[in-house]
Design an enzyme around this catalytic site. Structure first.
Site, short mmCIF file in Angstrom:
data_model
loop_
_atom_site.label_atom_id
_atom_site.label_comp_id
_atom_site.label_asym_id
_atom_site.label_seq_id
_atom_site.Cartn_x
_atom_site.Cartn_y
_atom_site.Cartn_z
N LEU A 538 0.82 -1.21 0.00
CA LEU A 538 0.00 0.00 0.00
C LEU A 538 0.85 1.25 0.00
O LEU A 538 0.43 2.30 -0.47
CB LEU A 538 -0.90 0.02 1.23
CG LEU A 538 -1.98 -1.05 1.31
CD1 LEU A 538 -2.63 -1.04 2.68
CD2 LEU A 538 -3.02 -0.82 0.22
N GLY A 542 7.29 5.92 7.17
CA GLY A 542 8.56 6.23 7.79
C GLY A 542 9.15 5.06 8.54
O GLY A 542 10.34 5.00 8.78
N GLY A 544 8.56 1.75 7.72
CA GLY A 544 8.60 0.51 6.96
C GLY A 544 7.40 0.43 6.03
O GLY A 544 6.48 1.24 6.11
N PRO A 545 7.44 -0.56 5.14
CA PRO A 545 6.37 -0.69 4.14
C PRO A 545 5.05 -1.16 4.76
O PRO A 545 5.05 -1.82 5.80
CB PRO A 545 6.91 -1.74 3.18
CG PRO A 545 7.90 -2.50 3.97
CD PRO A 545 8.48 -1.57 4.99
N VAL A 546 3.97 -0.81 4.10
CA VAL A 546 2.64 -1.22 4.55
C VAL A 546 2.00 -2.07 3.45
O VAL A 546 2.06 -1.72 2.27
CB VAL A 546 1.74 0.00 4.82
CG1 VAL A 546 0.39 -0.44 5.37
CG2 VAL A 546 2.42 0.94 5.79
N LYS A 560 1.76 -3.39 8.68
CA LYS A 560 2.97 -2.55 8.62
C LYS A 560 4.14 -3.36 9.12
O LYS A 560 4.17 -3.82 10.26
CB LYS A 560 2.77 -1.30 9.48
CG LYS A 560 4.00 -0.43 9.55
CD LYS A 560 3.70 0.91 10.16
CE LYS A 560 3.34 1.90 9.09
NZ LYS A 560 3.32 3.29 9.54
N ASP A 657 4.81 13.06 14.00
CA ASP A 657 4.90 12.93 12.54
C ASP A 657 3.53 13.11 11.89
O ASP A 657 3.14 12.34 11.03
CB ASP A 657 5.52 11.58 12.17
CG ASP A 657 6.06 11.59 10.74
OD1 ASP A 657 6.17 12.68 10.14
OD2 ASP A 657 6.37 10.50 10.22
#
Ligand SMILES: *[C@@H]1O[C@H](CO)[C@@H](O)[C@H](O)[C@H]1NC(C)=O
Ligand SMILES: *[C@@H]1O[C@H](CO)[C@@H](O)[C@H](O)[C@H]1NC(C)=O
Ligand SMILES: *[C@@H]1O[C@H](CO)[C@@H](O)[C@H](O)[C@H]1NC(C)=O
Ligand SMILES: *[C@@H]1O[C@H](CO)[C@@H](O)[C@H](O)[C@H]1NC(C)=O
Ligand SMILES: *[C@@H]1O[C@H](CO)[C@@H](O)[C@H](O)[C@H]1NC(C)=O
Length: 847
Positions: A538, A542, A544-546, A560, A657
């Site tokens: 998706l 910040g 890691g990938p989702v 995540k 963030d």
């Protein structure tokens, strides 16, 4: 016995009469006939039809239109009992394919006095005026023998009753075997008792509820004798020898599950019979040699008999003994000379522990797959192994060849070793605990001494381990067992979804103290995300990938996968995650669980179908979805979420963030803040403090945070202000190129000072009044340079809620005049204010 065939081609009976008579005789006869019909109301039987009020006498038959099938009274073989049945008209040795009164024969004495009568919409078989069989429909107007061999009762609306629904021992092309009408009607063949008695015999051929597309032969109703194997592309591997002249069709609907077959060449006469000995026979009539040719008979050898060898054993007809155990199994009953009782089968050398889900699987090739598979339609490849290994009741799996899985629970039954070129074979993967693999001590023959030694040693070691393990297990048990993500049911998962209750009560205290964060096992996460496939990705946050994960019930989750450089211990991570997961608010993305395994730290979130705010806001066409009302709704939602984090949650979370890509949108475009608590999960310090790690994104970072690493609730308010201005203007702060390299904030300030601030509003918005003015002013208040000048988010929420609240006049925002990032901190002069870099800074070591 004399028969009076009435040729169905004849429009009326007159034609037949004509042949025998002169014209005058014909008239006379006709008159008599009409008189007869008038008084008795019967005998007008043509086109294989019995009309209402008519009877078929035992000296008559009806014939289907094409002359293939004939229905009438018959006595099988030398029997003296009579039955009403259907047989082939043109096959000399009478071959009966259906019997009406199979259990109630007509005694010879009543034969001449029996008839099949259509009356009051029903069909009755009378013998000496006693009803011995009936098809009661109430509404039929005629009974017809069709060219297919189907005898039907019908009216103008269609067929009401058909012999195909009540087969005896023969399955004709076009007829069905299986279930119809929500399983109320079971169509199965039942053998005759013997060749002279069509009564209900011992064997049946049919399908089974939950038996998939297979055919089964059972004895005495439930004792399984044979199974066909799974239907595949029009054929059964075990009935393959008929495949050049017929094919099977498997139909599975909500209200019907059945098999039917059809013969390619309509002229070919063929049938499937279950004979009185329990043999399925597939036959076709040879016109040339005038005999039935037997194409297939099943069960055809010992190994074809259902589960001959018992559980977990393989039958191999080329071996002696015929039965053998699967690798990792031994005979259940050991007798002298190591012979064993076939039917009791085999047991594992050691029972499955399933202590870990890292099951090993042994491949067994060219095998007839076991009975009773549970089939699972999964569009993803290579995940059968994972699906099987996460559930200990799954003892084996196979790929079904069409992207799905066959899972076998418990004992494996009815396996047969096939020759390697047999099309009926498949590869079976049998579960093993890692220790039970061959060559790792499954030889049971041991010297007594060695045995004694090892037992003693074993006892000692176990005593030692037990105390240790007990303590270990105790601590583990309190954390709950690992769960299978695939089986998660979001609708019933109250713990993660009770946040809707805690939404509006203002103080938002979490009231669920028993909350336990589900911990998922890694393999189920791999399965759900298709092994973290790129197509499931998706985005890249910040941390890691989702990935998008799909559960077995077709619901989605977001997964995540945290990058591995977190310095935090696993236990700490788990505790933090649990705390964070307890934060539940309508405007926060819910955490459903986590996974800590094999150096992996994974968080599972609820899935947001509308992605994130930036996806809409910064896209020229998609932003049209966001009208003014929606934007206000989003601003207010974010403020509420942040208010909860800052003031009402017991953790007092500083997000650190906040940005457009961290505002996710649910199906109704409600905003939900994501990634809150990440700094904490990642081992940040507790509250406002100097941190050696800076998490944040250029464009949203308050100056004190960007330059000195100072973060507080006021740095979140700053980010919120940036977000507000972005939402109103539809422009990115970072990457905004105004005149003089001004950021969006500088631009907004410029307009504010020149009283032209409404020019900031996104031109696609249709807002005539000056409502945005107030919002821009609140935004500017939030982005003021000095933290002390900025309002708290609670003040912001009040300003948003109440239009009467007076607003202060903002001072100049950060990054405009006076203090800039570059000149305030010369060491960091590489940082470009005007950069379009939107990356998250997640690591910035202070020296
Ligand atoms: C057939 O049987 C019916 C009833 O028993 C009888 O009335 C009729 O005459 C018989 N017809 C022939 C051709 O034998
Ligand atoms: C035919 O039979 C069906 C089922 O019994 C019934 O519902 C229908 O009304 C009948 N039609 C006629 C024209 O009699
Ligand atoms: C089937 O059932 C009948 C009666 O219920 C019984 O007499 C017969 O022995 C059974 N046959 C077998 C093979 O079990
Ligand atoms: C079986 O044969 C019929 C007629 O030839 C054809 O329409 C049908 O598609 C075939 N079914 C399969 C599964 O091959
Ligand atoms: C394992 O599979 C069986 C059979 O499909 C099912 O009944 C059971 O609920 C599953 N157990 C778990 C823990 O998934």
């Amino acid at each position: 016995m004399e028969k009076n065939p009435i040729i169905s081609d004849d429009p009326m009976i007159f034609k037949m009469v004509k042949r025998r008579s002169t014209k005058s005789m014909f008239r006379c006869f006709c008159f008599l006939l009409l008189m007869f019909m008038f008084f008795s109301g019967c005998l007008c039987i043509g086109s294989g039809t019995i009309l209402a009020g008519q009877s078929l006498f035992s000296n008559q038959t009806i014939i289907s239109k094409d002359g293939k099938f004939e229905l009438g009274f018959f006595a099988p073989g030398n029997a003296s009992n009579f039955y009403v049945g259907i047989w082939y008209k043109n096959i000399p040795a009478r071959t009966v394919v259906w019997v009406a009164n199979r259990n109630n024969p007509i005694p010879q004495s009543s034969h001449s006095n029996s008839r099949l009568a259509m009356s009051e919409g029903n069909l009755y078989l009378y013998a000496n005026s006693v009803t011995i069989w009936a098809a009661e429909t109430s509404n039929a107007s005629e009974a017809v023998i069709l060219d297919t061999g189907n005898f039907v009762l019908r009216n103008a609306s269609g067929i009401i009753w058909q012999s195909f629904d009540y087969p005896t021992d023969t399955w004709l092309p076009g007829a069905s075997v299986g279930f119809r009408g929500f399983s109320n009607t079971e169509m199965k063949l039942i053998s005759w008792r013997n060749p002279e008695d069509p009564g209900i015999g011992a064997y049946s051929l049919g399908m089974e509820l939950n038996g998939g597309s297979e055919l089964f032969i059972n004895r005495n109703g439930s004792e399984r004798r044979w199974r066909s194997g799974v239907w595949e592309g029009g054929a059964f591997p075990s009935l393959s020898r008929g495949s050049n002249f017929l094919n099977f069709t498997y139909v599975s609907r909500d209200d019907a599950v059945y098999l039917t077959y059809n013969v390619y060449n309509e002229g070919l006469i063929s049938r499937i019979v279950i004979d009185f000995l329990g043999q399925l026979r597939l036959l076709a009539w040879s016109e040339a040699s005038q005999v039935w040719i037997l194409y297939e008979t099943q069960p055809s050898n010992a190994c074809q008999q259902y589960a001959l060898c018992g559980p977990n054993a393989i039958c191999d007809i080329r071996n002696s003994p015929t039965c053998g155990c699967l690798v990792g199994f031994v005979p259940r009953v050991r007798q002298e000379w190591d012979l064993f009782d076939f039917s009791s089968g085999c047991v594992r050398t050691r029972p499955l522990q399933c202590a870990s889900e890292n099951a090993d699987f042994i491949k067994v090739s060219s095998i007839r797959l076991p009975a009773n598979p549970e089939s699972l339609e999964i569009r993803r490849r290579n995940i059968c192994r994972i699906v099987c290994s996460v559930n200990c009741t799954c003892h084996a799996y196979a790929d079904n060849g069409a992207g799905g899985c066959l899972l076998f629970n418990g004992d494996l039954l009815d396996l047969e070793r096939l020759s390697s070129n047999s099309s009926a074979g498949g590869d079976l993967y049998v579960r093993m605990d890692p220790v039970a693999l061959p060559g790792k001590g499954n030889r049971s023959f041991v010297l007594p001494l060695a045995l004694a030694v090892s037992i003693t040693a074993g006892i000692l070691v176990s005593c030692f381990c037990l105390c240790y393990l007990r303590r270990k297990l105790k601590s583990k048990a309190s954390h709950g067992a690992h769960q299978n993500l695939l089986l998660l049911d979001l609708n019933s998962n109250g713990t993660a979804y009770n946040k809707h209750n805690s939404v509006r009560n203002g103080n938002g205290q979490e009231n669920n103290n028993q909350y336990e964060l589900p911990i998922f096992n890694f393999s189920s996460i791999v399965a759900a995300t298709n092994d973290f496939s790129i197509t499931n990705k998706l985005g890249e946050g910040g941390f890691g990938p989702v990935y998008k994960g799909e559960l077995l019930n077709k619901q989605f989750v977001a997964v995540k996968r945290l990058s591995r450089r977190s310095g935090q211990g696993l236990e700490e991570f788990r505790n933090e995650t649990e705390l964070i997961a307890k934060l539940q608010h309508r405007n926060l993305v819910g955490i459903l669980g986590c996974c800590i395994e094999k150096d992996e730290k994974i968080l599972v979130y609820e899935y947001m179908p509308n992605k994130s705010l930036d996806f809409f806001l910064f896209d020229a066409t998609k932003k049209e979805v966001l009208d003014w009302t929606r934007r206000v709704h989003i601003i207010e939602g974010i403020a509420q979420g942040l208010l909860y984090l800052h003031h009402y949650s017991r953790l007092r979370i500083v997000h650190r963030d906040l940005k457009a890509s961290n505002i996710l949108l649910d199906a109704e475009m409600n905003p939900k803040i994501s990634d809150f608590g990440m700094a904490r999960i990642f081992g940040g310090n507790d509250s406002q403090a100097n941190t050696k790690r800076i998490v944040g994104t250029y464009g949203y970072m308050s100056p004190e945070y960007a330059m000195e690493g100072l973060f507080s609730v006021k740095s979140d308010v700053f980010a919120f202000g940036v977000l507000m201005l972005e939402i109103i203007s539809g422009k990115k702060n970072a990457g905004f190129h105004g005149s003089d390299c001004l950021s969006l904030l500088g631009h907004a300030w410029n307009l504010w000072e020149h009283d032209r601030v409404l020019e900031l509003v996104d031109p696609i918005l249709d807002v005539s009044c000056s409502r945005p003015l107030r919002y821009i002013q609140i935004g500017l208040l939030c982005v003021q340079d000095r933290p002390a000048d900025r309002p708290l988010i609670s003040d912001v929420a009040a300003m948003l809620n109440n239009e009467q609240t007076a607003l202060a006049s903002p001072h100049h925002p950060a990054y405009t005049a006076g203090r800039t990032l570059a000149n305030a901190n010369p060491r960091e002069s590489k940082v470009e204010l005007c950069s379009i870099n939107n990356m998250t800074v997640s690591l910035m070591e202070a020296r």
